[in-house]
Design a protein around this motif. Structure first.
Motif, short mmCIF file in Angstrom:
data_model
loop_
_atom_site.label_atom_id
_atom_site.label_comp_id
_atom_site.label_asym_id
_atom_site.label_seq_id
_atom_site.Cartn_x
_atom_site.Cartn_y
_atom_site.Cartn_z
N UNK A 11 1.12 -0.72 0.22
CA UNK A 11 -0.31 -0.27 0.23
C UNK A 11 0.84 1.15 -0.03
N UNK A 12 1.82 0.96 -0.92
CA UNK A 12 3.01 2.18 -0.86
C UNK A 12 1.81 3.39 -1.24
N UNK A 13 1.50 3.81 -2.32
CA UNK A 13 0.99 5.08 -3.10
C UNK A 13 -0.33 5.38 -1.44
N UNK A 14 -1.05 4.34 -1.19
CA UNK A 14 -1.70 5.67 -0.53
C UNK A 14 -1.33 6.05 0.99
N UNK A 15 -0.69 4.60 1.88
CA UNK A 15 0.13 4.95 2.86
C UNK A 15 1.14 6.24 2.15
N UNK A 16 1.60 6.48 1.39
CA UNK A 16 2.33 8.08 1.28
C UNK A 16 1.36 9.75 0.84
N UNK A 80 -7.90 9.82 -4.96
CA UNK A 80 -6.47 10.55 -4.99
C UNK A 80 -5.94 10.36 -6.44
N UNK A 81 -5.85 10.67 -7.19
CA UNK A 81 -4.88 10.97 -8.00
C UNK A 81 -3.61 10.02 -8.58
N UNK A 82 -3.44 9.21 -8.85
CA UNK A 82 -2.73 8.46 -8.97
C UNK A 82 -0.74 9.07 -9.46
N UNK A 83 -0.12 8.74 -9.11
CA UNK A 83 1.39 9.41 -8.49
C UNK A 83 2.06 8.93 -9.04
N UNK A 84 2.67 7.84 -10.18
CA UNK A 84 3.27 7.02 -10.05
C UNK A 84 5.21 7.04 -10.85
N UNK A 85 5.07 8.44 -11.04
CA UNK A 85 6.41 8.72 -10.85
C UNK A 85 6.87 9.08 -9.26
N UNK A 86 5.82 9.61 -8.21
CA UNK A 86 6.47 9.85 -7.01
C UNK A 86 6.83 9.18 -6.32
N UNK A 87 5.70 7.94 -6.37
CA UNK A 87 5.21 6.73 -5.90
C UNK A 87 6.53 5.92 -6.36
N UNK A 88 7.49 6.35 -7.44
CA UNK A 88 8.97 5.70 -8.41
C UNK A 88 10.09 6.45 -7.42
N UNK A 89 9.98 7.62 -7.40
CA UNK A 89 11.18 7.56 -6.69
C UNK A 89 11.41 7.61 -5.23
N UNK A 90 9.68 7.63 -4.53
CA UNK A 90 9.91 7.30 -3.26
C UNK A 90 10.11 5.93 -2.99
N UNK A 91 9.89 5.06 -4.16
CA UNK A 91 10.80 3.92 -3.38
C UNK A 91 12.59 3.55 -4.00
N UNK A 92 12.65 4.41 -4.67
CA UNK A 92 14.17 4.54 -4.92
C UNK A 92 15.43 5.49 -3.27
N UNK A 93 14.58 6.62 -3.03
CA UNK A 93 15.26 6.69 -2.07
C UNK A 93 14.66 5.85 -0.47
N UNK A 94 13.93 4.85 -0.69
CA UNK A 94 13.23 4.45 0.58
C UNK A 94 14.48 2.80 0.40
N UNK A 95 15.43 2.54 -1.32
CA UNK A 95 16.50 1.80 -1.32
C UNK A 95 17.23 2.20 -1.44
N UNK A 96 17.69 3.40 -1.49
CA UNK A 96 19.18 3.76 -0.71
C UNK A 96 19.11 4.20 0.70
N UNK A 97 17.35 4.02 1.18
CA UNK A 97 17.71 4.67 2.83
C UNK A 97 18.55 2.76 3.11
N UNK A 98 18.21 2.47 2.16
CA UNK A 98 18.10 0.43 2.87
C UNK A 98 19.17 0.06 3.20
N UNK A 99 20.62 0.96 1.76
CA UNK A 99 22.14 0.44 2.18
C UNK A 99 22.70 0.26 3.13
#
Length: 576
Positions: A11-16, A80-99
């Motif tokens: 539920x990442x998009x709705x959690x955001x 709410x309107x879907x934001x696939x680019x924002x979701x992808x950017x959030x996932x990338x930031x989360x992946x970098x945090x998981x380093x």
């Protein structure tokens, strides 16, 4: 053996959206959260792109027409309107945090999950369970619903994260894949529907069926997914790297296979990274060395430094000591050295005139934040202590101002700590720090080996008055303590007169010791303000020496008179 974590954020998009709004826009009867969905346009109609748990419980699902969802959700649906680019950017930031957990992290291909290759990294967190629990706990604290699993392959970890009963699931190394729904194979929807029409709803009967007819009908992707799930086909993940990170990469005409060749490349990479760090005015705290193999897989070696360091010789030496962990396979076609954490380090004036070595000044203090006590490589990559790794600099640039490597670590203690931790493990390199407690086993704790030292007894008040900060406690000079304490204290049999005479003899581990000299008692009362059971507890400690000159630290529970102070048993607590 390879170990991979798969994290699923369904539920990442709705959690955001919920995180941005702070609180749900409306509430359901009974105080439940409002149902949140995102919508997007598909051809000429609007459909649901993502649904949260509350919406899913009402029967909504991604791909459902929005009009139908609004009819089912009534007035409790927040669209709410879907934001696939924002979701992808959030996932990338989360992946970098998981380093912070491992050097090999990458988002998976469905956009709501990621992979973490924790091979050789789980021990830094104690166990795989501790690592996963910490990861899920932190994500939950941010309002992200997460599930995670660990398995031997990315495919199996991906499947268990989505279809295991528990939100955190660990498959033991070497475990066979369980029977899962065919949707766990990451196949296109039309292939999954075709398999169900043939009666294949689970992976176990599908894996046992003849391959040739299935491949002829559905293509080779079905066989590939089954083999990836079972670990028969290697599935690489493409790791992410921070865009602003200092890094150096070298590719080779022919694949490299030997440790000697790797060591030669490490020298060049360390020099390149050291130069970049010097230009940026920073010192490395953690480095990842990535080996890109010809089969598409990546192996990683991680080192951390106790103090900021940009000495290429030290860094190269530390990395070279880790080459035994690398399996080159069929060959390594590229190597990349990545600075995953660095601290700012200021320059130090060496001489007023070029060539004037007599004008050197003592190095100033380290830049603020250059040392974070409690971890050899603190920061978003490593919660617990990491194995160290530093470098050694090339020739200094001529001129009145130059960067002195010794100014980063004037006594060389950081280099020593790095090398020791790299060889024996960072958890075994520490110093003892005193704690304000009269009970001996509570009066010390492990501390970072380069944290602030103790204040000599008698100077604590002066330092507190000068700095305004409370000084660390110190042992009273007239009450020496054993070099080694036994944990827990070991029971001994003694012969002693009550109430306060020292023992005449004692037996420890079936060996009788006759006491020649004794000093005591030193009475230590229980800490009643910490533990109710110690309100009346008393220990009487004695320093004794046996006939062979060995010295022991014994204590008796109780004051020798009142039974409420202890049971009068004797214990050996340490060696003097």
């Amino acid at each position: 053996m390879r170990r991979v974590v798969s994290v699923w954020l369904p539920t990442l998009p709705t959690d955001r959206i919920r995180r941005r709004s702070g609180v749900p826009p409306r509430g359901l009867p009974g105080g439940a959260a409002a149902a949140i969905v995102t919508a997007t346009r598909e051809d000429r109609r609007r459909v649901l792109a993502a649904v949260d748990a509350a919406a899913s419980a009402q029967g909504l699902y991604p791909g459902m027409p929005l009009a139908q969802a609004q009819a089912l959700g009534g007035g409790w649906l927040s669209v709410h309107e879907a934001d696939p680019q924002g979701d992808a950017a959030a996932m990338r930031r989360l992946a970098l945090w998981c380093l912070r957990y491992a050097p090999l992290v990458a988002p998976d291909r469905d956009g709501v999950g990621l992979w973490i290759d924790i091979t050789g990294c789980a021990h830094l967190w104690g166990t795989e369970t501790a690592l996963l629990n910490d990861l899920v706990r932190r994500l939950s604290g941010w309002g992200l619903h997460a599930r995670a699993a660990v398995a031997d392959t990315p495919a199996l970890a991906h499947a268990m994260a989505r279809f295991a009963a528990a939100p955190v699931h660990i498959l033991p190394p070497g475990a066979s894949p369980p029977d899962l729904p065919v949707a766990a194979l990451r196949l296109p929807a039309d292939i999954i529907e075709g398999l169900r029409l043939l009666g294949f709803d689970r992976t176990a009967p599908l894996a046992a069926a003849p391959r040739a007819p299935l491949v002829r009908r559905f293509g080779t992707i079905l066989a590939t997914r089954l083999d990836q799930l079972a670990g028969r086909v290697f599935e690489p993940i493409q790791p992410l790297a921070p865009e602003t990170a200092i890094q150096a990469r070298l590719t080779f005409v022919e694949p490299l296979l030997t440790a000697e060749a790797f060591a030669t490349v490490i020298v060049r990479l360390a020099g390149m990274v050291s130069t970049a760090l010097e230009r940026a005015g920073r010192g490395a705290r953690a480095l990842d060395l990535l080996f890109e193999r010809v089969d598409g897989s990546v192996q990683a070696v991680r080192i951390g430094m106790a103090l900021p360091n940009r000495d290429p010789r030290h860094l190269g030496r530390m990395l070279a000591e880790r080459l035994g962990q690398v399996d080159p396979g069929l060959g390594v076609e590229a190597m990349r050295l990545l600075v995953v954490r660095a601290n700012r380090v200021g320059p130090t004036q060496l001489c007023a005139v070029p060539g004037d070595d007599k004008a050197k000044v003592s190095p100033g203090p380290l830049a603020p934040g250059s040392l974070a006590p409690g971890s050899l490589a603190p920061g978003p990559l490593a919660p617990g202590p990491l194995a160290p790794g530093p470098l050694a600099p090339g020739p200094l640039a001529p001129g009145p101002l130059a960067l002195d490597p010794a100014s980063l670590d004037p006594l060389g203690l950081g280099t020593l700590v790095d090398r020791l931790a790299n060889r024996v493990g960072s958890d075994r390199v520490y110093r003892i720090e005193l704690v304000e407690s009269d009970v001996p086993e509570r009066s010390v704790r492990k501390a970072h080996p380069l944290s602030q030292g103790l204040v000599p007894h008698g100077l604590a008040a002066k330092k507190q008055a000068r700095t305004g900060r409370r000084a660390a406690p110190a042992w009273p000079a007239d009450l020496p303590r054993p070099v080694r304490l036994l944990d827990p204290p070991q029971a001994v049999e003694t012969l002693a007169a009550l109430p306060d005479s020292p023992p005449v003899m004692f037996t420890w581990r079936r060996v009788r010791h006759h006491v020649r000299r004794a000093d005591g008692p030193e009475r230590i009362a229980g800490e009643w303000w910490k533990r109710e059971g110690e309100r009346h507890a008393v220990r009487d400690y004695y320093r004794v020496e046996d006939e062979s000159g060995r010295r022991f630290w014994l204590f008796r529970k109780g004051n020798g008179n009142a039974g409420e102070t202890g049971d009068m048993r004797w214990f050996l607590h340490g060696f003097l």
